[in-house]
Write a protein that holds these residues in place. Structure first.
Motif, mmCIF file in Angstrom:
data_model
loop_
_atom_site.group_PDB
_atom_site.id
_atom_site.type_symbol
_atom_site.label_atom_id
_atom_site.label_comp_id
_atom_site.label_asym_id
_atom_site.label_seq_id
_atom_site.Cartn_x
_atom_site.Cartn_y
_atom_site.Cartn_z
ATOM 1 N N THR A 189 0.809 -1.224 0.000
ATOM 2 C CA THR A 189 0.000 0.000 0.000
ATOM 3 C C THR A 189 0.842 1.273 0.000
ATOM 4 O OG1 THR A 189 -0.181 -0.080 2.417
ATOM 5 C CG2 THR A 189 -1.964 -1.115 1.138
ATOM 6 N N LYS A 190 2.108 1.176 -0.310
ATOM 7 C CA LYS A 190 2.984 2.368 -0.261
ATOM 8 C C LYS A 190 2.480 3.510 -1.138
ATOM 9 C CE LYS A 190 7.263 0.507 1.365
ATOM 10 N NZ LYS A 190 7.948 1.196 2.364
ATOM 11 N N ARG A 191 1.831 3.205 -2.236
ATOM 12 C CA ARG A 191 1.335 4.259 -3.137
ATOM 13 C C ARG A 191 0.036 4.890 -2.639
ATOM 14 N NH1 ARG A 191 2.670 2.306 -9.285
ATOM 15 N NH2 ARG A 191 4.897 2.019 -8.910
ATOM 16 N N ASP A 192 -0.676 4.203 -1.783
ATOM 17 C CA ASP A 192 -1.914 4.727 -1.199
ATOM 18 C C ASP A 192 -1.590 5.144 0.235
ATOM 19 O OD1 ASP A 192 -4.378 5.168 0.013
ATOM 20 O OD2 ASP A 192 -5.352 3.465 -0.964
ATOM 21 N N LYS A 193 -1.267 6.418 0.416
ATOM 22 C CA LYS A 193 -0.756 6.886 1.713
ATOM 23 C C LYS A 193 -1.724 6.651 2.869
ATOM 24 C CE LYS A 193 2.508 10.147 -0.111
ATOM 25 N NZ LYS A 193 3.037 11.481 -0.146
ATOM 26 N N GLU A 194 -3.023 6.835 2.637
ATOM 27 C CA GLU A 194 -4.001 6.646 3.713
ATOM 28 C C GLU A 194 -4.090 5.183 4.129
ATOM 29 O OE1 GLU A 194 -5.410 9.137 5.483
ATOM 30 O OE2 GLU A 194 -4.084 10.332 4.220
ATOM 31 N N ALA A 195 -4.185 4.293 3.157
ATOM 32 C CA ALA A 195 -4.239 2.855 3.470
ATOM 33 C C ALA A 195 -2.938 2.424 4.133
ATOM 34 C CB ALA A 195 -4.487 2.043 2.199
ATOM 35 N N ASN A 196 -1.830 2.941 3.652
ATOM 36 C CA ASN A 196 -0.525 2.578 4.206
ATOM 37 C C ASN A 196 -0.425 2.998 5.670
ATOM 38 O OD1 ASN A 196 2.619 3.539 4.578
ATOM 39 N ND2 ASN A 196 2.363 1.577 3.523
ATOM 40 N N LYS A 197 -0.871 4.189 5.996
ATOM 41 C CA LYS A 197 -0.830 4.668 7.387
ATOM 42 C C LYS A 197 -1.654 3.754 8.298
ATOM 43 C CE LYS A 197 -0.173 9.551 6.394
ATOM 44 N NZ LYS A 197 -0.808 10.881 6.425
ATOM 45 N N PHE A 198 -2.812 3.313 7.787
ATOM 46 C CA PHE A 198 -3.685 2.429 8.559
ATOM 47 C C PHE A 198 -2.985 1.104 8.851
ATOM 48 C CE2 PHE A 198 -7.261 -0.783 8.331
ATOM 49 C CZ PHE A 198 -7.756 -0.536 9.600
ATOM 50 N N PHE A 199 -2.340 0.497 7.859
ATOM 51 C CA PHE A 199 -1.665 -0.781 8.069
ATOM 52 C C PHE A 199 -0.382 -0.625 8.891
ATOM 53 C CE2 PHE A 199 -4.167 -1.905 4.184
ATOM 54 C CZ PHE A 199 -5.016 -2.785 4.826
ATOM 55 N N VAL A 200 0.322 0.477 8.721
ATOM 56 C CA VAL A 200 1.513 0.731 9.547
ATOM 57 C C VAL A 200 1.096 0.878 11.009
ATOM 58 C CG1 VAL A 200 3.319 2.433 10.073
ATOM 59 C CG2 VAL A 200 2.934 1.698 7.695
ATOM 60 N N TRP A 201 0.008 1.596 11.257
ATOM 61 C CA TRP A 201 -0.511 1.743 12.621
ATOM 62 C C TRP A 201 -0.815 0.377 13.232
ATOM 63 C CZ3 TRP A 201 -5.786 0.656 13.922
ATOM 64 C CH2 TRP A 201 -6.122 0.942 15.246
ATOM 65 N N GLN A 202 -1.520 -0.486 12.478
ATOM 66 C CA GLN A 202 -1.833 -1.826 12.977
ATOM 67 C C GLN A 202 -0.564 -2.618 13.271
ATOM 68 O OE1 GLN A 202 -5.059 -4.165 11.109
ATOM 69 N NE2 GLN A 202 -5.274 -2.403 9.747
ATOM 70 N N LYS A 203 0.380 -2.570 12.351
ATOM 71 C CA LYS A 203 1.635 -3.313 12.528
ATOM 72 C C LYS A 203 2.371 -2.836 13.782
ATOM 73 C CE LYS A 203 5.225 -2.162 10.038
ATOM 74 N NZ LYS A 203 6.325 -1.739 10.878
ATOM 75 N N ASN A 204 2.399 -1.529 13.989
ATOM 76 C CA ASN A 204 3.152 -0.963 15.114
ATOM 77 C C ASN A 204 2.553 -1.280 16.478
ATOM 78 O OD1 ASN A 204 5.044 0.083 13.349
ATOM 79 N ND2 ASN A 204 4.170 2.135 13.347
ATOM 80 N N ILE A 205 1.230 -1.417 16.551
ATOM 81 C CA ILE A 205 0.624 -1.673 17.862
ATOM 82 C C ILE A 205 0.315 -3.150 18.095
ATOM 83 C CG2 ILE A 205 -0.344 0.651 18.010
ATOM 84 C CD1 ILE A 205 -3.123 -0.636 17.452
ATOM 85 N N SER A 206 0.492 -3.968 17.067
ATOM 86 C CA SER A 206 0.113 -5.387 17.185
ATOM 87 C C SER A 206 1.100 -6.163 18.050
ATOM 88 C CB SER A 206 0.010 -6.026 15.800
ATOM 89 O OG SER A 206 1.264 -6.026 15.160
ATOM 90 N N GLN A 207 0.586 -7.241 18.625
ATOM 91 C CA GLN A 207 1.385 -8.075 19.523
ATOM 92 C C GLN A 207 0.863 -9.506 19.480
ATOM 93 O OE1 GLN A 207 0.834 -6.799 23.561
ATOM 94 N NE2 GLN A 207 2.006 -8.478 24.407
ATOM 95 N N GLU A 208 1.759 -10.450 19.343
ATOM 96 C CA GLU A 208 1.354 -11.854 19.409
ATOM 97 C C GLU A 208 0.966 -12.174 20.841
ATOM 98 O OE1 GLU A 208 4.381 -14.377 17.726
ATOM 99 O OE2 GLU A 208 4.154 -13.476 15.743
ATOM 100 N N VAL A 209 -0.139 -12.898 20.993
ATOM 101 C CA VAL A 209 -0.617 -13.255 22.330
ATOM 102 C C VAL A 209 -0.929 -14.743 22.389
ATOM 103 C CG1 VAL A 209 -1.545 -10.956 22.849
ATOM 104 C CG2 VAL A 209 -3.029 -12.660 21.791
ATOM 105 N N LYS A 210 -0.896 -15.251 23.602
ATOM 106 C CA LYS A 210 -1.208 -16.656 23.855
ATOM 107 C C LYS A 210 -2.631 -16.741 24.397
ATOM 108 C CE LYS A 210 0.219 -20.638 26.526
ATOM 109 N NZ LYS A 210 -0.019 -20.918 27.906
ATOM 110 N N ILE A 211 -3.386 -17.685 23.888
ATOM 111 C CA ILE A 211 -4.768 -17.908 24.315
ATOM 112 C C ILE A 211 -4.804 -19.042 25.333
ATOM 113 C CG2 ILE A 211 -7.059 -18.652 23.535
ATOM 114 C CD1 ILE A 211 -6.340 -15.887 22.520
#
Length: 159
Positions: A14-36
């Motif tokens: 999504t590098k060419r679509d700045k808005e979509a890219n920001k949304f996915f970068v935000w998700q990537k930055n706050i995401s965390q693997e968790v154990k259930i």
């Protein structure tokens, strides 16, 4: 593909679509693997969950509604949204948390009963209290992913 790797790939695509890219970068930055864990392994909520299960039937393909209903009826339980990997395919998914412990009634009650469960990998993106998830549900009027709504209302609004 692991969910975190999938988010990384989405940020590249999504590098060419700045808005979509920001949304996915935000998700990537706050995401965390968790154990259930099983809700049965969390003594503080076990009895309340079992009472809840007596009047609410957890349904397949309704993880967003199932998780919302759990946090609506049981105090101090949060709604968690993120991704799971099923047979290498990343999917949007919702489950619950209680004081940093994560449990997934959709997987535990329905999928295991249908013998369709496998070793799932969980990637947490948002952990919301009842007030926040209710605000998102009221905004969208559906039981579905609230990531984009949360991003637009809470993240973009504060910039």
């Amino acid at each position: 593909m692991k969910p975190k790797k999938y988010l990384i790939e989405l940020t590249k695509l999504t590098k060419r679509d700045k808005e979509a890219n920001k949304f996915f970068v935000w998700q990537k930055n706050i995401s965390q693997e968790v154990k259930i864990v099983s809700y049965k392994d969390i003594p503080e909520i076990k009895k309340n969950v079992e009472m809840f299960l007596q009047f609410y039937r957890i349904k397949v393909k309704e993880c967003f509604k199932n998780s919302y209903m759990v946090c609506s009826y049981i105090p101090k339980i949060n709604y968690v949204e993120g991704m799971i990997s099923v047979l290498g395919i990343p999917l949007d998914h919702a489950w619950n948390s209680y004081k940093g412990q994560y449990f997934d009634l959709t997987e535990e009650i329905v999928l295991k009963a249908l013998e369709k469960s496998s070793k799932l990998e969980y990637l947490k993106i948002l952990d919301m209290d009842l007030g926040t998830v209710t605000e998102m549900a009221s905004e969208t009027m559906v039981y579905d992913t609230y990531l984009k709504t949360y991003y637009n209302k809470k993240i973009l609004k504060n910039k």
